[in-house]
Design an enzyme around this catalytic site. Structure first.
Site, PDB file in Angstrom:
ATOM      1  N   ARG A   2       0.815  -1.065  -0.085  1.00 25.40           N
ATOM      2  CA  ARG A   2      -0.132   0.054  -0.026  1.00 25.40           C
ATOM      3  C   ARG A   2       0.832   1.264   0.024  1.00 25.40           C
ATOM      4  NH1 ARG A   2      -1.800   0.390   4.214  1.00 25.40           N
ATOM      5  NH2 ARG A   2      -0.903  -1.722   4.689  1.00 25.40           N
ATOM      6  N   ARG A   6       3.561   6.338  -3.312  1.00 25.85           N
ATOM      7  CA  ARG A   6       4.181   7.757  -2.770  1.00 25.85           C
ATOM      8  C   ARG A   6       5.601   7.916  -2.627  1.00 25.85           C
ATOM      9  NH1 ARG A   6       2.155   9.528   3.254  1.00 25.85           N
ATOM     10  NH2 ARG A   6       2.176   7.432   3.701  1.00 25.85           N
ATOM     11  N   ARG A  15       1.241  13.854  -9.097  1.00 29.08           N
ATOM     12  CA  ARG A  15      -0.047  13.677  -8.244  1.00 29.08           C
ATOM     13  C   ARG A  15      -0.868  15.284  -8.086  1.00 29.08           C
ATOM     14  NH1 ARG A  15      -2.466  15.471  -4.459  1.00 29.08           N
ATOM     15  NH2 ARG A  15      -2.526  14.946  -2.482  1.00 29.08           N
ATOM     16  N   ASP A  51      -9.299   6.321  -1.141  1.00 30.03           N
ATOM     17  CA  ASP A  51      -9.006   6.359   0.157  1.00 30.03           C
ATOM     18  C   ASP A  51     -10.363   5.851   0.988  1.00 30.03           C
ATOM     19  OD1 ASP A  51      -6.960   7.870   2.098  1.00 30.03           O
ATOM     20  OD2 ASP A  51      -8.680   8.071   3.175  1.00 30.03           O
ATOM     21  N   TYR A 126     -12.111   8.376  12.737  1.00 31.23           N
ATOM     22  CA  TYR A 126     -11.764   9.767  12.078  1.00 31.23           C
ATOM     23  C   TYR A 126     -13.239  10.656  12.334  1.00 31.23           C
ATOM     24  CZ  TYR A 126      -7.431   8.011   9.848  1.00 31.23           C
ATOM     25  OH  TYR A 126      -6.408   7.356   9.895  1.00 31.23           O
TER      26      TYR A 126
HETATM   27  O1  CP3 Z   1      -2.005   2.236  -1.343  1.00 32.37           O
HETATM   28  C1  CP3 Z   1      -2.365   3.069  -2.012  1.00 32.37           C
HETATM   29  O2  CP3 Z   1      -1.874   3.987  -2.512  1.00 32.37           O
HETATM   30  C2  CP3 Z   1      -3.747   2.742  -2.396  1.00 32.37           C
HETATM   31  C3  CP3 Z   1      -4.716   3.716  -2.045  1.00 32.37           C
HETATM   32  C4  CP3 Z   1      -5.019   4.159  -0.586  1.00 32.37           C
HETATM   33  C5  CP3 Z   1      -4.708   5.496   0.050  1.00 32.37           C
HETATM   34  N1  CP3 Z   1      -5.451   5.282   1.339  1.00 32.37           N
HETATM   35  C6  CP3 Z   1      -4.138   6.424  -0.633  1.00 32.37           C
HETATM   36  C7  CP3 Z   1      -3.639   7.539   0.155  1.00 32.37           C
HETATM   37  C8  CP3 Z   1      -5.274   3.376   0.456  1.00 32.37           C
HETATM   38  C9  CP3 Z   1      -5.646   1.797   0.224  1.00 32.37           C
HETATM   39  C10 CP3 Z   1      -5.669   4.207   1.599  1.00 32.37           C
HETATM   40  C11 CP3 Z   1      -6.381   3.391   2.609  1.00 32.37           C
HETATM   41  C12 CP3 Z   1      -6.478   4.243   3.948  1.00 32.37           C
HETATM   42  N2  CP3 Z   1      -6.372   5.608   4.118  1.00 32.37           N
HETATM   43  C13 CP3 Z   1      -6.187   3.774   4.966  1.00 32.37           C
HETATM   44  C14 CP3 Z   1      -6.142   2.512   5.639  1.00 32.37           C
HETATM   45  C15 CP3 Z   1      -4.855   1.876   5.215  1.00 32.37           C
HETATM   46  C16 CP3 Z   1      -3.650   2.177   6.169  1.00 32.37           C
HETATM   47  O3  CP3 Z   1      -2.652   2.545   5.797  1.00 32.37           O
HETATM   48  O4  CP3 Z   1      -3.845   1.821   7.219  1.00 32.37           O
HETATM   49  C17 CP3 Z   1      -6.166   4.840   6.285  1.00 32.37           C
HETATM   50  C18 CP3 Z   1      -6.156   4.887   7.683  1.00 32.37           C
HETATM   51  C19 CP3 Z   1      -6.409   6.021   5.433  1.00 32.37           C
HETATM   52  C20 CP3 Z   1      -6.565   7.525   5.932  1.00 32.37           C
HETATM   53  C21 CP3 Z   1      -5.287   8.145   5.446  1.00 32.37           C
HETATM   54  N3  CP3 Z   1      -5.503   8.932   4.031  1.00 32.37           N
HETATM   55  C22 CP3 Z   1      -4.079   8.535   5.974  1.00 32.37           C
HETATM   56  C23 CP3 Z   1      -3.650   7.889   7.447  1.00 32.37           C
HETATM   57  C24 CP3 Z   1      -3.356   9.266   5.161  1.00 32.37           C
HETATM   58  C25 CP3 Z   1      -1.775   9.598   5.111  1.00 32.37           C
HETATM   59  C26 CP3 Z   1      -1.670  11.000   5.483  1.00 32.37           C
HETATM   60  C27 CP3 Z   1      -0.134  11.049   4.908  1.00 32.37           C
HETATM   61  O5  CP3 Z   1      -0.010  12.055   4.157  1.00 32.37           O
HETATM   62  O6  CP3 Z   1       0.880  10.743   5.521  1.00 32.37           O
HETATM   63  C28 CP3 Z   1      -3.969   9.412   3.988  1.00 32.37           C
HETATM   64  C29 CP3 Z   1      -3.557  10.113   2.561  1.00 32.37           C
HETATM   65  C30 CP3 Z   1      -3.283   9.209   1.735  1.00 32.37           C
HETATM   66  N4  CP3 Z   1      -4.265   8.166   1.286  1.00 32.37           N
HETATM   67  C31 CP3 Z   1      -1.960   9.022   0.724  1.00 32.37           C
HETATM   68  C32 CP3 Z   1      -2.248   8.166  -0.077  1.00 32.37           C
HETATM   69  C33 CP3 Z   1      -1.329   7.920  -1.164  1.00 32.37           C
HETATM   70  C34 CP3 Z   1      -1.084   9.965   1.049  1.00 32.37           C
HETATM   71  C35 CP3 Z   1      -1.368  11.567   0.907  1.00 32.37           C
HETATM   72  C36 CP3 Z   1      -1.447  12.114  -0.318  1.00 32.37           C
HETATM   73  O7  CP3 Z   1      -0.837  11.481  -1.460  1.00 32.37           O
HETATM   74  O8  CP3 Z   1      -2.093  13.210  -0.596  1.00 32.37           O
END
Ligand code: CP3
Length: 322
Positions: A2, A6, A15, A51, A126
């Site tokens: 996952r 990034r 992005r 997400d 959340y």
């Molecule tokens: O892996 C992938 O890229 C597939 C897509 C995916 C994202 N989020 C994209 C994302 C998946 C499967 C998720 C699930 C998700 N989102 C979870 C469950 C999985 C896990 O990691 O436990 C959770 C808890 C979230 C909520 C969420 N969204 C968080 C905690 C974050 C991270 C914030 C950060 O920037 O560190 C996000 C943002 C997010 N979702 C990013 C991505 C690629 C990164 C930020 C971005 O590119 O804007």
């Protein structure tokens, strides 16, 4: 793996500057971002770029995703009146862009696409906290002090997850993963009583689709048996639990997914190689193991390390004999 995208320069290049929710709403872009790590690494399945907060955001709950922070909610869920902000999801109308992305991908991919949803507890955490939390104090307070409202909240979130997952499978996703990332904040009693019924409802609500159902969480060592009983075909094991012990806990009919520590991937290749071989050896060649990281890829990870990791796993022939 996952969030493998990034760590890629090609991800950062396309992005864009908006929030991730803006990127997800553009099917061509979201499909391309999904494909980037597949092309680069040669992994065996793709995970949809979306997400877990997309459905609640799409029905207008008021959610944003802050870079480096995660989901934030300006008016958190705190009372019965907030239930009115959680109407049912109509995927074709509310999240047509997700389904379009799935359709584009199913046409292009030679490997399975994994669709996904947030599990009721993790999404609730959340909505109730308003931002990522270490203590989950507001969530736990609601659960214990107003169980009737808690169960209604989780029931609605289960319905959202079912609607979203069914629509993704109808559009072509070949497996689904339910992310209960923060369930490990609970003890087994509270998990079983307050959370498991809603997660079970999600798994039962998609059982007829016949696609493999993966149940994922972090810090869930004490919950693995219950997470399997909730109706999963595959249970994610994080790196704190040795894979063979995880297998014992989920039982013989369930596959396991895991479980290299993502932070290890920041080390030099020799370290990563030894740690990955330990994971593979712990599985001992048994069928029903999806090798992956115990949680998402850290953005600082060197892509060449992940390239070598995929190669190593694909070439693995079983424990070395001495
Ligand atoms: O892996 C992938 O890229 C597939 C897509 C995916 C994202 N989020 C994209 C994302 C998946 C499967 C998720 C699930 C998700 N989102 C979870 C469950 C999985 C896990 O990691 O436990 C959770 C808890 C979230 C909520 C969420 N969204 C968080 C905690 C974050 C991270 C914030 C950060 O920037 O560190 C996000 C943002 C997010 N979702 C990013 C991505 C690629 C990164 C930020 C971005 O590119 O804007």
């Amino acid at each position: 793996m996952r969030q493998a995208g990034r760590s890629l320069p090609e991800y950062r290049a396309i992005r864009g500057v908006g929030t991730i929710l803006d990127a997800i709403a553009q099917p061509e872009l979201a499909a391309e971002i999904t494909l980037q790590p597949v092309r680069r690494y040669g992994v065996d399945a793709a995970i949809l770029y979306s997400d877990i907060v997309v459905p609640v955001a799409a029905i207008g709950f008021g959610v944003d995703v802050k870079p480096g922070v995660g989901p934030v909610i300006s008016e958190p869920f705190r009372s019965r009146a907030d239930l009115a902000r959680l109407r049912p999801l109509e995927p074709e109308l509310d999240t047509p862009y997700v389904l379009e992305t799935v359709r584009i991908l199913t046409g292009e991919l030679a490997i399975p696409l994994i669709g996904f949803a947030g599990a009721p507890f993790t999404v609730a955490s959340y909505l109730v906290e308003g931002s990522p939390s270490r203590t989950y104090q507001h969530t736990k307070a609601l659960m214990h002090e107003d169980p009737a409202l808690w169960f209604e909240l989780l029931d609605r979130l289960a319905d959202l997850a079912v609607a979203s997952l069914r629509s993704q499978v109808a559009a072509g996703a070949q497996a689904v993963q339910l992310f209960d990332s923060w369930a490990g904040a609970l003890d087994p009693h509270d998990y079983e009583h307050f959370v498991m019924p809603a997660s079970r409802k999600v798994f039962e609500g998609i059982a007829d689709l016949g696609v493999p159902r993966i149940h994922f969480g972090v810090n869930t060592g004490e919950l693995l048996g219950l997470m399997a009983d909730a109706g999963a075909d595959v249970v994610g094991v994080d790196w704190r639990v040795p894979l063979d012990a995880g297998r014992e806990r989920v039982g013989p009919s369930i596959a396991v997914q895991g479980n290299l520590d993502p932070a290890i991937c920041l080390a030099s290749w020799d370290v990563v190689e030894q740690a990955a071989l330990r994971v593979l050896d712990r599985n001992g060649g048994r069928p029903g193991h999806i090798f992956n990281l115990g949680h998402g890829v850290l953005p600082e990870t060197d892509p060449t390390i992940l390239e070598r990791l995929v190669e190593l796993v694909h070439g693995y022939q079983g424990p070395a004999r001495s």
